[in-house]
Design a protein around this motif. Structure first.
Motif, PDB file in Angstrom:
ATOM      1  N   UNK A  36       0.825   3.095   8.085  1.00 28.11           N
ATOM      2  CA  UNK A  36       2.079   3.858   8.064  1.00 28.11           C
ATOM      3  C   UNK A  36       2.731   3.753   9.446  1.00 28.11           C
ATOM      4  N   UNK A  37       3.034   4.861  10.097  1.00 31.36           N
ATOM      5  CA  UNK A  37       3.691   4.764  11.405  1.00 31.36           C
ATOM      6  C   UNK A  37       2.713   5.019  12.549  1.00 31.36           C
ATOM      7  N   UNK A  38       1.442   4.966  12.221  1.00 31.14           N
ATOM      8  CA  UNK A  38       0.415   5.240  13.225  1.00 31.14           C
ATOM      9  C   UNK A  38      -0.230   3.934  13.701  1.00 31.14           C
ATOM     10  N   UNK A 142       3.244   4.993  -1.115  1.00 29.12           N
ATOM     11  CA  UNK A 142       2.504   6.126  -0.545  1.00 29.12           C
ATOM     12  C   UNK A 142       1.693   5.736   0.687  1.00 29.12           C
ATOM     13  N   UNK A 143       1.519   4.462   0.901  1.00 30.84           N
ATOM     14  CA  UNK A 143       0.739   4.039   2.064  1.00 30.84           C
ATOM     15  C   UNK A 143       1.121   2.604   2.411  1.00 30.84           C
ATOM     16  N   UNK A 145       0.108  -0.758   5.262  1.00 30.80           N
ATOM     17  CA  UNK A 145      -0.689  -1.366   6.341  1.00 30.80           C
ATOM     18  C   UNK A 145       0.075  -2.580   6.846  1.00 30.80           C
ATOM     19  N   UNK A 179       1.241   0.168  -0.699  1.00 33.76           N
ATOM     20  CA  UNK A 179       0.494   0.790  -1.786  1.00 33.76           C
ATOM     21  C   UNK A 179       1.429   1.767  -2.503  1.00 33.76           C
ATOM     22  N   UNK A 181       2.018   4.544  -5.829  1.00 38.49           N
ATOM     23  CA  UNK A 181       1.341   5.410  -6.791  1.00 38.49           C
ATOM     24  C   UNK A 181       2.371   6.053  -7.700  1.00 38.49           C
ATOM     25  N   UNK A 185      -0.861   5.473 -12.281  1.00 33.04           N
ATOM     26  CA  UNK A 185      -1.448   4.206 -11.839  1.00 33.04           C
ATOM     27  C   UNK A 185      -1.268   4.082 -10.324  1.00 33.04           C
ATOM     28  N   UNK A 186      -1.981   3.149  -9.726  1.00 32.88           N
ATOM     29  CA  UNK A 186      -1.682   2.756  -8.345  1.00 32.88           C
ATOM     30  C   UNK A 186      -1.757   1.238  -8.271  1.00 32.88           C
TER      31      UNK A 186
ATOM     32  N   UNK B  91       1.478   7.648  18.943  1.00 32.74           N
ATOM     33  CA  UNK B  91       0.799   7.749  17.659  1.00 32.74           C
ATOM     34  C   UNK B  91       1.029   9.141  17.075  1.00 32.74           C
ATOM     35  N   UNK B  92       1.763   9.216  15.948  1.00 33.46           N
ATOM     36  CA  UNK B  92       1.975  10.540  15.342  1.00 33.46           C
ATOM     37  C   UNK B  92       0.662  11.176  14.868  1.00 33.46           C
ATOM     38  N   UNK B 248      -4.493   6.706  -4.665  1.00 35.56           N
ATOM     39  CA  UNK B 248      -4.717   5.280  -4.912  1.00 35.56           C
ATOM     40  C   UNK B 248      -6.207   4.925  -4.954  1.00 35.56           C
TER      41      UNK B 248
END
Lengths: 481, 433
Positions: A36-38, A142-143, A145, A179, A181, A185-186, B91-92, B248
């Motif tokens: 995500x943003x990390x 939802x996610x 990378x 990812x 969702x 389903x995902x 880093x949040x 997920x």
């Protein structure tokens, strides 16, 4: 490093051994990984060290160290010698005899327009940050990378035969995954890695940010896609997908060490045994696989391999017939070949070089042919993009692949997205069912950075290029149980 | 090379200009003897020392990693790590280093293991190769001994260290149309009997001659420990709490629920001698506690990293492995007696996810697959591909046998039993021998 390589040559030549070589190397790697943003992992890494291989009484010994000094060369050389003596206790009647190779005094360097380590680190992180941000803005995602890997290997190889080879190899790669969702389903969809031996200009040419929203949208669309009908049907596979099928069902089975049983405990053996050379119909007449470790920007294009053999270009499958293997100086003579194909590579100075897949590619059609024309020739089938699940037996016969994106083909047209598609076949059956290839305009040098083989496992990189290709009457199923 | 890890760490910490600094030092010293075609093919020794310096500057974090040698320049290392941090982005999910922990050290270092020489290995293997020739069988495998050390310290006073030896042996035996496989692993080399491992692999190979075709379909199966671990390790990825919370993962919304058979109890514990984990998390150094991931089929815990644990008001867990899967006293023969019609599987190969959400996996049988009827092994069968959900397997466990240590990752073994599974789906046949 060169001084140490020269010192090794002086010392080793005076020993009671058949052969020895050294690789003294400096590795630089930047790896950036965001969830995500990390920024989960931002690592700048450097390592130096050397590994020495000694052949004594027809048996190998190998030792390595991260301490760079002449005293340490003395110590590690002695250790490798002692280990080789130990190996000779349990070699039976077999003696390693190396295929001949001319002495090389040479230097090879990857042509680079933009040194990846000169580009500010912040710019690279920011690019991935914006990619993830763009994907997270798509409803249903939802996610995310994303990652980038930049590598430089500077190595001196020296042998008791007199070769002294300096290589400087750059590799760059980036990719990401969304990812999604919803709809009970995902699903995930990736902008898949497309590594090459190039500078940062390769990263800039990938269109990472430009494709982020599309990739995220496709992840969400997969949630609502149908599963396929099960049964026998045709496939049209894109280069990003086919590269993996090639890797597993042609690259690995034609590694000569595997064919001869060297990898039996873990990676397995091969059905493509030497008595089949020049006779066995591996695929249809359209199937030509060329190994080319001189390929521009190829991931195995290193000038020389890790035992000082010059990189070469050769056919492995010609007009559908198995004609050759990838090989090393040890295994080539075991089937009567005079020269190694230069496929011995190690993933580190601390690893023993083993027989690896070269840059091995499926050749495109010589006649004009577009992917659309291949699809137009299918009444009922599936078009597959990208890599998904993959598995093949230890003799490289029975395989099953998934993919990353699927479309149903009906009456010559892509009609709707599908999900959870798998197909099963056996290697010869699959390649003999190939009846169409796109031309060189649509050929792509896809590749791998993490091909696992050996014990302890080693990671290798190679390009497995492909055009679009069509296969008839393949067993298709649903992946989810 | 003689290195004082604390001294190295102090040298870095006193030079670092970060707000916080974490130092990690890893050493791997091992000796690997590979063999194939009944001869040693590769014989290797390695000694690697690596330093990782993690600098925190505000909410930015960067790492610089390098091999250690006598020319080490601590000023440069501290500066490079600082530059990586300064060039990163905030880093949040930033977490500061962990405070000092009360971590117990366990002795898992056996000098005899580390000193087991390439000559000793070669002598043992020479005798095995000689015996195999009499049975017209070829032998391949890997015999590894060595040790690793891991040290972590930070500018808040944390310090933790672990040292562990390891010995792993795996053997594949190959006949005309059959193969066999067996493994052994322990921190203590005296607990490994190479002859016994070889005999087990040889027995599989000899009993596997003239395998028959059987039709793919759903069968009751017994998975020996190597086979069971082959698929079980895919569970470790999916125990991640963030994936579950994002919807997920197979485990999304299932924490606290009965998800598998009563026979499924799986934990990670630094003090369980069957398969002890490290006493601390290698990423940040916090103390690891005993965690039941699944107890009597109930999903008790998911894997929480420090950030997600804080956000969800729970404790970080560390990684799920190495695991101990609770076993019984039953032998493989005892389990075979419980089967009217089924298949015994020694090992799986090339296992991959097909679909993560349903935990569907695919892979091949390998090195000893046998048909069972009326409580007895009847005949060997040819290899087959499976497509099956790991969740279905774990729900369908009818019984568990005696456990054993199976080689895992980086000198970490896992303790896994044989399992009797009600239904297991084979999708196709293979001619692979």
């Amino acid at each position: 490093m060169k001084d140490l390589a020269l010192y090794f040559m002086d010392v080793a030549k005076g020993m009671d051994i058949e052969y020895a070589d050294i690789r003294v190397a400096h590795y630089r790697e930047q790896s950036i990984y965001l969830q995500d943003l990390s920024p989960k992992s931002i690592v700048d890494e450097e390592s130096v060290g050397f590994g020495i291989r000694v052949l004594y009484e027809g048996a190998w010994g190998f030792a390595s160290s991260t301490e760079l000094s002449k005293e340490e060369i003395d110590r590690v050389l002695k250790r490798a010698y002692e280990i080789a003596r130990a190996s000779s206790i349990a070699r039976g009647n077999f003696r390693v005899r190396l295929a001949e190779e001319p002495v090389h005094i040479a230097k090879f360097e990857t042509p680079v327009e933009k040194d990846p380590f000169e580009v500010p680190l912040h710019d690279k992180i920011d690019l991935l940050y914006r990619v993830n941000d763009a994907m997270l803005k798509v409803k249903g995602v939802v996610k995310t990378h994303s990652s980038m890997e930049l590598r430089k290997r500077h190595q001196f190889f020296a042998s008791t035969e007199g070769s002294l080879i300096e290589t400087v190899i750059y590799t760059t790669n980036a990719g990401y995954t969304a990812f999604a969702s919803g709809n009970n389903d995902s699903q995930q969809r990736s902008f898949q890695d497309y590594p090459l031996n190039k500078g940062y200009e390769h990263i800039e040419s990938l269109g990472l940010l430009e494709n982020a929203e599309r990739i995220a949208n496709e992840a969400v669309m997969k949630l609502y896609a149908d599963e396929p009908d099960e049964g026998i049907m045709d496939l049209v596979l894109d280069p990003s997908h086919l590269s993996l099928t090639i890797h597993e069902s042609v690259g690995h089975p034609t590694e000569l060490d595997r064919v001869l049983g060297y990898e039996a405990n873990f990676a397995g053996r091969s059905f493509a045994t030497p008595e089949k050379l020049g006779k066995f119909r591996y695929g249809s007449e359209l199937v030509n696989f060329i190994a080319d470790n001189t390929l521009s920007s190829g991931l195995a294009t290193t000038g020389f391999d890790d035992e000082g053999v010059e990189c070469q270009k050769w056919h492995i499958i010609k007009d559908g017939i198995l004609v050759d293997y990838s090989s090393t100086r040890e295994v080539a003579p075991l089937i009567g070949q005079k020269r190694s194909r230069g496929s011995a590579r190690a993933d580190s100075f601390s690893s023993f070089p083993i027989n690896r897949i070269p840059n091995l590619s499926l050749m495109p059609s010589k006649d004009p042919m577009t992917p659309q024309e291949l699809i137009a020739g299918v009444d009922k089938g599936i078009y597959i993009e990208g890599r998904g699940s993959f598995s093949i037996d230890q003799m490289r016969l029975n395989f099953q692949f998934g993919g990353d994106l699927f479309y149903e083909i009906k009456n010559g047209k892509k009609v709707r997205m599908l999900k959870n598609v798998i197909y099963q076949s056996t290697t010869p059956e699959f390649w003999n069912s190939l009846d169409g290839l796109s031309d060189e305009r649509f050929w792509e040098p896809r590749g791998f950075l993490t091909c696992g083989k050996g014990e302890p496992i080693q990671s290798a990189q190679m390009t497995n290029g492909a055009p679009y290709a069509r296969f008839r009457n393949i067993k298709v199923g649903r992946g989810r149980r | 090379m003689k290195w004082d890890f604390r001294k190295i760490s102090d040298e870095v910490l006193k030079r670092s200009k970060g707000d916080h600094t974490v130092v990690k030092i890893m050493r791997l010293s091992d000796s690997n003897t590979r063999f194939a075609e009944s001869r040693i093919t590769q014989n290797m020794a390695k000694d690697e020392l690596k330093l990782v310096v993690e600098v925190h500057k505000g909410k930015k974090v960067g790492q610089y990693s390098t091999t250690l040698n006598e020319n080490v320049d601590f000023d440069s290392i501290a500066q490079r790590a600082l530059e990586v941090a300064e060039n990163s982005v905030e880093d949040p999910e930033y977490m500061p280093p962990v405070e000092k922990q009360d971590i117990e050290e366990h002795n898992l270092y056996f000098k005899e293991t580390v000193e087991y020489s390439p000559v000793k290995k070669a002598e043992v293997l020479r005798d095995i190769f000689s015996d195999a020739e009499k049975s017209k069988v070829k032998v391949a495998g890997l015999f590894t001994t060595g040790y690793w050390e891991y040290y972590i310290a930070n500018s808040l006073g944390l310090e933790a260290y672990h040292k562990r030896s390891f010995a792993d042996l795996s053997i594949t035996t190959m006949g005309e149309d059959s193969t066999g496989y067996a493994t052994a692993t322990d921190e203590d080399i005296s607990k490994i009997n190479a002859e016994t491992v070889y005999r087990e692999a040889l027995d599989k190979c000899l009993k596997g001659k003239n395998p028959k075709d059987i039709e793919p379909g759903v069968y009751r199966v017994i998975l020996e420990p190597e086979a069971f671990l082959g698929i079980l390790r895919f569970l470790f990825f999916d125990l991640n709490a963030r994936f579950a919370d994002a919807g997920i993962s197979y485990f999304s919304g299932k924490l606290g629920e009965k998800v598998f058979s009563d026979k499924v109890t799986m934990l990670r514990d630094p003090k369980d001698q069957r398969s002890p984990s490290l006493p601390f998390d290698t990423g940040s150094g916090f103390k690891l506690k005993k965690v039941y991931w699944i107890r009597n089929g109930v999903l008790e815990n998911l894997e929480y990293d420090r950030y997600w644990a804080k956000k969800k008001g729970t404790e970080p867990t560390g990684r799920p492995y190495p695991v101990v899967f609770e076993d019984s006293d039953k032998s493989i023969q005892d389990l075979i007696k419980e089967v009217d019609r089924g298949i015994l599987i020694t090992r799986f190969w090339y296992i991959r996810h097909v679909d993560r959400k349903s935990l569907t996996l695919t892979g091949m049988t390998r090195d000893g697959t046998f048909y069972i009827e009326n409580g007895e092994i009847k005949y060997p069968v040819k290899n087959m591909r499976f497509n099956e959900s790991l969740a279905t397997v774990l729900k369908g466990i009818l019984d568990v046998g005696r456990g054993k240590k199976v080689p895992g990752y980086m000198g970490l073994s896992l303790y896994v039993p044989s399992v009797l599974v009600d239904g297991f789906n084979f999708a196709s046949k293979s001619e692979a021998k």
